[in-house]
Design a protein around this motif. Structure first.
Motif, PDB file in Angstrom:
ATOM      1  N   UNK A  48       0.872  -1.053   0.094  1.00 42.04           N
ATOM      2  CA  UNK A  48      -0.013   0.106  -0.044  1.00 42.04           C
ATOM      3  C   UNK A  48       0.768   1.374   0.106  1.00 42.04           C
ATOM      4  N   UNK A  49       1.868   1.131   1.039  1.00 41.79           N
ATOM      5  CA  UNK A  49       2.582   2.460   1.028  1.00 41.79           C
ATOM      6  C   UNK A  49       3.370   2.612  -0.237  1.00 41.79           C
ATOM      7  N   UNK A  50       3.803   1.694  -0.732  1.00 43.16           N
ATOM      8  CA  UNK A  50       4.638   1.684  -2.208  1.00 43.16           C
ATOM      9  C   UNK A  50       3.759   2.328  -3.160  1.00 43.16           C
ATOM     10  N   UNK A  51       2.419   2.059  -3.117  1.00 50.31           N
ATOM     11  CA  UNK A  51       1.306   2.387  -4.331  1.00 50.31           C
ATOM     12  C   UNK A  51       1.067   3.876  -4.006  1.00 50.31           C
ATOM     13  N   UNK A  52       0.704   4.216  -2.730  1.00 47.71           N
ATOM     14  CA  UNK A  52       0.616   5.524  -2.455  1.00 47.71           C
ATOM     15  C   UNK A  52       1.670   6.514  -2.795  1.00 47.71           C
ATOM     16  N   UNK A  53       2.913   5.937  -2.495  1.00 46.07           N
ATOM     17  CA  UNK A  53       4.175   6.870  -3.132  1.00 46.07           C
ATOM     18  C   UNK A  53       3.945   7.033  -4.563  1.00 46.07           C
ATOM     19  N   UNK A  54       3.872   6.063  -5.304  1.00 41.75           N
ATOM     20  CA  UNK A  54       3.895   5.931  -6.710  1.00 41.75           C
ATOM     21  C   UNK A  54       2.710   6.770  -7.376  1.00 41.75           C
ATOM     22  N   UNK A  78       3.609  11.291  -0.601  1.00 39.89           N
ATOM     23  CA  UNK A  78       2.914  10.813   0.291  1.00 39.89           C
ATOM     24  C   UNK A  78       3.059   9.260   0.497  1.00 39.89           C
ATOM     25  N   UNK A  79       2.965   8.776   1.813  1.00 41.58           N
ATOM     26  CA  UNK A  79       2.948   7.629   2.075  1.00 41.58           C
ATOM     27  C   UNK A  79       1.661   7.293   3.034  1.00 41.58           C
ATOM     28  N   UNK A  80       0.675   7.973   2.667  1.00 40.43           N
ATOM     29  CA  UNK A  80      -0.835   7.765   3.292  1.00 40.43           C
ATOM     30  C   UNK A  80      -1.673   7.471   2.294  1.00 40.43           C
ATOM     31  N   UNK A  81      -2.686   6.897   2.655  1.00 36.19           N
ATOM     32  CA  UNK A  81      -3.846   6.473   1.795  1.00 36.19           C
ATOM     33  C   UNK A  81      -4.596   7.677   1.200  1.00 36.19           C
ATOM     34  N   UNK A  82      -5.370   7.384   0.330  1.00 37.55           N
ATOM     35  CA  UNK A  82      -6.121   8.257  -0.334  1.00 37.55           C
ATOM     36  C   UNK A  82      -7.141   8.915   0.601  1.00 37.55           C
ATOM     37  N   UNK A  83      -7.561  10.066   0.298  1.00 39.07           N
ATOM     38  CA  UNK A  83      -8.779  10.679   1.280  1.00 39.07           C
ATOM     39  C   UNK A  83     -10.003   9.871   1.326  1.00 39.07           C
ATOM     40  N   UNK A  84     -10.283   8.921   0.046  1.00 39.85           N
ATOM     41  CA  UNK A  84     -11.577   8.403   0.073  1.00 39.85           C
ATOM     42  C   UNK A  84     -11.542   7.205   0.786  1.00 39.85           C
ATOM     43  N   UNK A  85     -10.401   6.626   1.370  1.00 41.46           N
ATOM     44  CA  UNK A  85     -10.012   5.680   2.467  1.00 41.46           C
ATOM     45  C   UNK A  85     -11.129   6.102   3.844  1.00 41.46           C
ATOM     46  N   UNK A  86     -10.659   7.365   4.194  1.00 42.10           N
ATOM     47  CA  UNK A  86     -11.214   7.794   5.391  1.00 42.10           C
ATOM     48  C   UNK A  86     -12.782   7.923   5.275  1.00 42.10           C
ATOM     49  N   UNK A  87     -13.193   8.114   4.021  1.00 42.03           N
ATOM     50  CA  UNK A  87     -14.667   8.237   3.834  1.00 42.03           C
ATOM     51  C   UNK A  87     -15.080   6.738   4.024  1.00 42.03           C
TER      52      UNK A  87
END
Length: 163
Positions: free
Chosen positions: A90-96, A103-112
């Protein structure tokens, strides 16, 4: 597939997820129609099919035809929890995906997605399982989103206790 379209009311509907490979990807257990709806901002009715291939997910819907990485889907309860290796993916995907903001964090829609799951929890036990999952992947969110999720959890816990 069990799911909920309205808070605290179970609805059984047919899954639109189809497995097209004899080899099932380990992250396929996290692929849900709800996540597809949020990621692409479409209604459940507008999804025609979600095909899980060996290395990629194909989403076909009304005005939509996309290939998606398994690492784009948030974890869910009811299946094996995410492993350290999956968190690394996941982190690799977010960074890419978000390299322009590093960003090494999830997209905002994950929080929703998780806030909706809290609201749809029909029992204290289910809500607790979602809370445990968030605690397991808290690295994925900044402090602001984590606080919003904590508030949402507390609010829904109070609603469940009072009903």
């Amino acid at each position: 597939m069990l799911t909920s379209l309205k808070p605290r009311k179970l609805v059984i509907r047919q899954s639109k997820i189809s497995y097209k490979s004899s080899e099932i990807h380990p992250l396929a257990r996290f692929v849900t129609e709800e996540a597809v709806c949020l990621k692409f901002k479409i209604k459940f009715e507008d999804i025609y099919v979600v095909e899980c291939w060996q290395y990629i997910v194909y989403v076909h819907g009304k005005g939509l035809s996309k290939f998606v990485s398994y690492a784009d889907f948030p974890p869910v309860i009811g299946v094996a929890p995410p492993t350290t290796l999956e968190a690394t993916k996941w982190r690799r995907r977010w960074l890419k995906k978000h390299s322009f903001i590093y960003s090494k964090q999830a997209p905002v829609w994950w929080g929703r997605f998780f806030a909706i799951q809290f609201k749809q929890a029909f029992s204290d036990k289910v809500l607790y399982e979602w809370g445990k999952l968030i605690n397991l992947i808290r690295f994925a969110f900044n402090e602001e989103i984590l606080q919003q999720l904590r508030n949402c959890y507390r609010h829904n816990k109070e609603l469940l206790v009072s009903s």
